[in-house]
Design an enzyme around this catalytic site. Structure first.
Site, PDB file in Angstrom:
ATOM      1  N   SER A  41      35.773  12.674   8.485  1.00 27.59           N
ATOM      2  CA  SER A  41      35.256  11.443   9.046  1.00 27.59           C
ATOM      3  C   SER A  41      33.948  10.985   8.401  1.00 27.59           C
ATOM      4  O   SER A  41      33.595   9.816   8.462  1.00 27.59           O
ATOM      5  CB  SER A  41      35.026  11.613  10.549  1.00 27.59           C
TER       6      SER A  41
ATOM      7  N   LYS B 295      24.508  10.232   9.695  1.00 25.78           N
ATOM      8  CA  LYS B 295      25.850   9.846  10.164  1.00 25.78           C
ATOM      9  C   LYS B 295      25.725   9.200  11.537  1.00 25.78           C
ATOM     10  O   LYS B 295      24.955   9.673  12.387  1.00 25.78           O
ATOM     11  CB  LYS B 295      26.754  11.090  10.223  1.00 25.78           C
TER      12      LYS B 295
ATOM     13  N   SER C  15      35.083  17.376   8.390  1.00 26.24           N
ATOM     14  CA  SER C  15      34.463  16.060   8.195  1.00 26.24           C
ATOM     15  C   SER C  15      33.233  16.055   7.308  1.00 26.24           C
ATOM     16  O   SER C  15      32.770  14.993   6.900  1.00 26.24           O
ATOM     17  CB  SER C  15      34.103  15.439   9.549  1.00 26.24           C
TER      18      SER C  15
END
Lengths: 503, 504
Positions: A154, A79, A178
């Site tokens: 997210s 990420k 997330s």
């Protein structure tokens, strides 16, 4: 579609160890897959140009007879919130476009040391603020199950990358869901470890007291293998726990084998059901709970009366910490710099940079947080929110005095369509209603796929939560549910995902 | 800068009561910084002592320096404070380019030490107990250099450079309670207080305490309130100013005196004091307005979520308490006795803020008398002329070396002064200055005797007087010889030889 990419990380690792597949082949297969499908999915913001070199070095070491870690040679998507020395780290923000970190996040460093091959950086809502990746400065990621829908957020990029077979493993970060909510909407597995179980060093901070890095995978065992690599104490993170952790992979294997559900006390959180929860989500959840009961689990309803205030408290604590964490993005030492016409003072340059570099959701939360911390409002907002946090922790304590694990749907709805909640921040925020309490209390949570909602055919996940430090329990129970359902279905859920453009 | 109107100091004290408060920042001399393993060194090239933590890079996290915590506890104990069993760091949020993260990690509502006091002795012998509200840990900011303006300040500068070497250096901020009753001694009290803090941190060994380097910095708060007739309640506190950039003991004293005179003139004229920071100018001896400062300044403090509370064990606190050096007041009494100084001599040393220097000079081998003589004499004279601290001019080791050369007869006082001057000018160690300047006394009797014989021969009347027993007449011959030797002779030896040769 190459068979290599359909393998689980555990399966691929075994073939790597047996030298049936080389790390270069494994890496190349995933790079090819990214090349084939990522123009549709847009899970990646950057694809590594050094991954094959890293894979080659692993193969050389293996050939030389070196003892390598269990996941050596397995590709890993990272990420973009995690800083890396060999790829830009933007946290989904324009203000960090092209930013190269001089150091690797501890989890990335540990992954490299374990022989994993970082193959790219995945898309995310800007600074991890969002539940859909629509707030990424670089355009949204699409859900592999339906390209017209959000992949969650997210960490939509990491979940989509894994769901689309672009990577067998990914790293995510979970501040209010997330990791778990994207797992829920993409039919994948996501774990938010106990706060402090995994180092935050090198994770670009959103809300320091809530952020936790964790695995994003297609199976519970794969998640366990990855947490075994990234977990443990880090002297660079003062909030990281010094505990000696049991193997999560071992716990997952134990869970998949058999009877861990017998006599397990399971609490269904009363407040995380009913109104606001999509019928098909509730149906699949209820079926799974019934299955647990059938396997000998003792299921009780548990009330957590303060959970209804969790979203409100969260949206005071998070913006407050974020407003401070994001102050460093001022153009003075790194990142974007915007000069107002005719120059300007340092203050004007800072303001112009932040005005141009931050997206609207980031600005909204900075303003909220700045307000919540202001003199005269602190007690009413930040102070009260911290009290709610304590009450939620007590709810968990009381619940875990009764039961071994708590369960709920991982999110109230399946993947929604792009734009559906973009203009209504409250609706967007409420998508995290089930996942936020675990962050406020620091307890671990996992989302495991439990089927497709009948009305839209989209994935649904169950969230399992355990007391602080009992991450292994999540893996045991999660793997047991996964094994039962797959036995029932005769296949994995992810195998039913659309094939995408892969040839 | 417009000149402020000043009221005569005695007149100001007649009309107003000065109320004081000090914030002293002490830079700790730990090996590494407060929250990172970057070296805590002064004088390195810009931006070399930095890590991702000091630069506030994305993803970096602070880790508390345990040694800094120990030092802070020791300092808190030396200030008579209670040590909090649990204290917390907080973020102080404000945007400024010398602050890498745009927040400073400090302590706010839970400082590590609180509720102490410090006994201070004034030059006139008065003892004052200064109440200490708290001492808390924090990190220093970086250093800005403003380029292009005439003043070196941000106003008018074309651009500014930032050096983050100092960013994250551990600081303890010592905050006094409000100090009443200083009266006309306010300037002396200010100086004596800061000198006492300096003595404490030096004796603890936790700071280099060099004010000129910013190791020790004092923000001096002062307000005036009108006097009320006997028996009436005191007037409410006046508006205060906070004077910064006070980089020597001398300027602490001067700045307070200046602010008393400036504020008194404004108040007597019916004006109001603006609550603001004031910037002290060493060269002009004045203060100028800095930024306005109000109690409503909003730093949006909140507990630092990246750090755990600091919870020193009771054992650690007791261990550090047991290891404390003697308090300054006791130490002063002991040193005075040890050194055998008279009241006046010792007061001279204390007023000059030279206790540490003399202690270290004696430790380096000088006699107390010699150490006092050079520090309160020649070195203080040069310091006064140049308006700097004596301690900044020369190291105690070098002073001891000069004293040793005098003791050995290699230098006389006059030459020793020249050597000191050379050392202060940066020409090297005393021996190097002696060698380079050729300053050693002539100890070769042959050369002296030749000069003496020549002087006696050219002054037969003096020779006759000496032979008549008028020994004091030898002075003229000694003077001539010293002149011939360009001062590089031991006058006592010359005298001996003159008498010897005259007796011939």
């Amino acid at each position: 579609m190459s068979d290599i990419i359909r393998l689980t990380a555990a399966g691929l690792a075994e073939k790597l160890q047996n030298r049936e597949i080389s790390a270069v082949e494994a890496t190349q297969a995933h790079l090819d897959r990214i090349h084939a499908v990522d123009s549709d999915v847009h899970a990646f913001l950057h694809v590594s140009d050094s991954a094959l070199d890293a894979a080659r070095r692993i193969d050389e070491r293996r050939t030389a007879g070196e003892e390598l870690g269990p996941l050596a040679g397995v590709p890993l998507a990272v990420k973009d919130v995690l800083v890396t020395t060999d790829m830009p780290s933007t946290s989904g923000s324009r203000i960090l476009e092209g930013y190269m970190s001089p150091f690797d996040a501890t989890v990335v460093k540990k992954a490299r040391e374990a022989g994993l091959i970082p193959i790219g950086k995945t898309n995310m809502d800007e600074f991890a603020m969002g539940s859909s990746t629509e707030h990424s400065a670089y355009g949204p990621t699409r859900n592999p199950w339906d390209l017209g829908r959000i992949p969650g957020g997210s960490g939509g990029g990491s979940a989509a990358a894994v769901a689309a077979f672009e990577a067998p493993l990914a790293l995510g970060s979970d501040t209010g869901g997330s990791i778990r909510q994207p797992a829920h909407v993409t039919g994948t597995v996501g774990v938010k470890p106990t706060y402090g179980a995994v180092s935050r060093y090198g994770a670009i901070a959103l809300a320091s007291s809530l952020d936790q890095v964790g695995p994003v995978t297609r199976t519970v065992l794969d998640a366990g293998l990855l947490q075994d690599v990234i977990g443990g104490h880090d002297p660079f993170d003062s909030t990281s726990l010094t505990d000696a952790w049991p193997s999560m992979a071992a716990a997952a294997r134990e869970g998949a084998r058999g009877d861990v559900l017998k006599g397990l006390k399971v609490g269904v959180v009363k407040e995380l059901s009913g109104e606001g929860f999509q019928a098909g989500v509730q149906t699949r959840f209820d079926e799974t709970v019934a299955l647990l009961q059938k396997q000998g689990a003792e299921v009780v309803e548990v009330s957590a009366p303060h959970f209804e205030y969790a979203v409100s408290a969260y949206y005071l604590i998070l913006p407050a910490e974020a407003s401070s964490n994001l102050a460093k993005f001022d153009s003075v030492r790194f990142g974007m710099r915007v000069q107002p016409d005719g120059g300007g003072t340092v203050e004007q340059v800072m303001a112009a940079t932040r005005e141009f570099g931050f997206g609207p959701e980031v600005k909204r939360r900075i303003i909220l947080g700045t307000y919540a911390l202001s003199a005269g409002y602190y007690d009413a907002y930040y102070g009260s929110a911290q009290k709610v946090r304590t009450l939620i922790q007590r709810d968990f304590d009381a619940a875990f005095a009764q039961v071994d694990v708590l369960v709920s749907p991982s999110a109230p709805t399946t993947a929604f369509k792009f734009g559906e909640k973009l203009e209504d921040p409250m609706a967007m925020y409420l998508n995290d209603v089930a996942t936020i309490p675990a962050n406020l209390a620091g307890v671990p949570g996992i989302s495991v796929p439990i089927g497709l909602a009948p009305e839209d055919g989209l994935p649904v996940g169950i969230q399992i939560m355990a007391p602080v430090r009992e991450d292994a329990r999540l893996y045991r129970v999660g793997a047991a549910i996964e094994a039962l359902l797959e036995a029932q279905w005769g296949h994995t859920l992810i195998s039913k995902a659309p094939a995408l453009g892969g040839k | 800068m417009a000149k402020d109107a000043l009221m005569d100091y005695d007149k100001a004290l007649e009309l107003f009561e000065p109320v004081l408060g000090f914030e002293v920042h002490v830079e700790l001399n730990t090996k590494t910084k407060m929250f990172s393993h970057a070296p805590n060194d002064f004088g390195s090239d810009a931006n070399t002592n930095v890590t991702p933590v000091c630069l506030g890079l994305p993803g970096a996290l602070p880790v508390v320096n345990e040694q800094a915590v120990r030092y802070s506890i020791s300092l808190g104990l030396a200030l008579g404070c209670s040590i909090a069993p649990s204290s917390r760091f907080a973020r102080k949020n404000y945007f400024y380019p010398d602050l890498a993260k745009n927040y400073q990690i400090s302590q706010y509502d839970e400082p590590i030490a609180f509720g102490g006091s410090v006994d201070v002795e004034l030059p006139n012998g008065r003892q004052v107990t200064v109440p200490i509200e708290r001492a808390h840990m924090e990190e220093d900011a970086g250093k800005l250099t403003h380029v292009g303006g005439s003043t070196g300040r941000i106003q008018g500068a074309e651009y500014s450079l930032v050096d983050y070497n100092r960013a994250g250096v551990p600081l303890v901020e010592i905050v006094t309670d409000i100090i009443y009753g200083a009266e006309s001694d306010a300037p002396e009290l200010a100086k004596a207080y800061v000198a006492t803090i300096r003595d404490i941190v030096v004796s603890l060994g936790i700071s280099d305490a060099r004010m000129e380097r910013g190791n020790l910095r004092c923000d001096a708060n002062i307000s005036l309130r009108p006097r009320t007739p006997e028996g009436q309640p005191s007037a409410p506190l006046g508006t205060r100013t906070e004077t910064k950039n006070v980089n020597s003991l001398r300027s602490v004293e001067r700045a307070i005196r200046y602010e008393i005179q400036r504020q008194a003139a404004i108040l007597a004229d019916g004006g109001t004091i603006t609550q603001e920071t004031r910037h002290w100018h060493e060269d002009t001896g004045r203060t100028s307005a800095g930024r306005p400062k109000s109690d409503a300044d909003d730093y949006r403090y909140f507990p630092e979520p990246d750090l755990l509370p600091v919870q020193p064990s009771a054992e650690l606190i007791e261990e550090l308490r047991a290891a404390l050096p003697e308090p300054p007041a006791e130490r002063r009494r002991r040193l005075k006795a040890e050194w055998g100084f008279t009241d006046l001599e010792f007061q001279d040393v204390v007023n000059g803020g030279l206790l540490v220097e003399i202690t270290e000079t004696v430790a380096a081998g000088a006699t107390p008398a010699a150490a006092r003589k050079w520090w309160t004499g020649e070195i203080s004279r040069i310091a006064n002329v140049n308006g700097v601290e004596a301690s900044s001019l020369v190291s105690p080791e070098n002073v001891a070396a000069v004293a040793a050369l005098v003791e050995a007869g290699s230098l006389n006082d006059k030459l020793a002064r020249q050597v000191l001057e050379g050392v202060i000018a940066g020409e090297g160690t005393p021996q190097e200055v002696v060698d380079a300047r050729g300053l050693a006394v002539v100890s070769d009797d042959g050369a002296l005797i030749a000069a003496i014989d020549e002087a006696l021969a050219s002054q037969p009347d003096v020779l006759a007087k000496i032979r008549d027993g008028k020994v004091q007449a030898a002075g003229a011959v000694i003077g001539a010889v010293m002149k011939a030797m360009r001062g590089q002779a031991d006058a006592a030896r010359v005298r001996e030889l003159v008498l010897e040769r005259a007796a011939g």
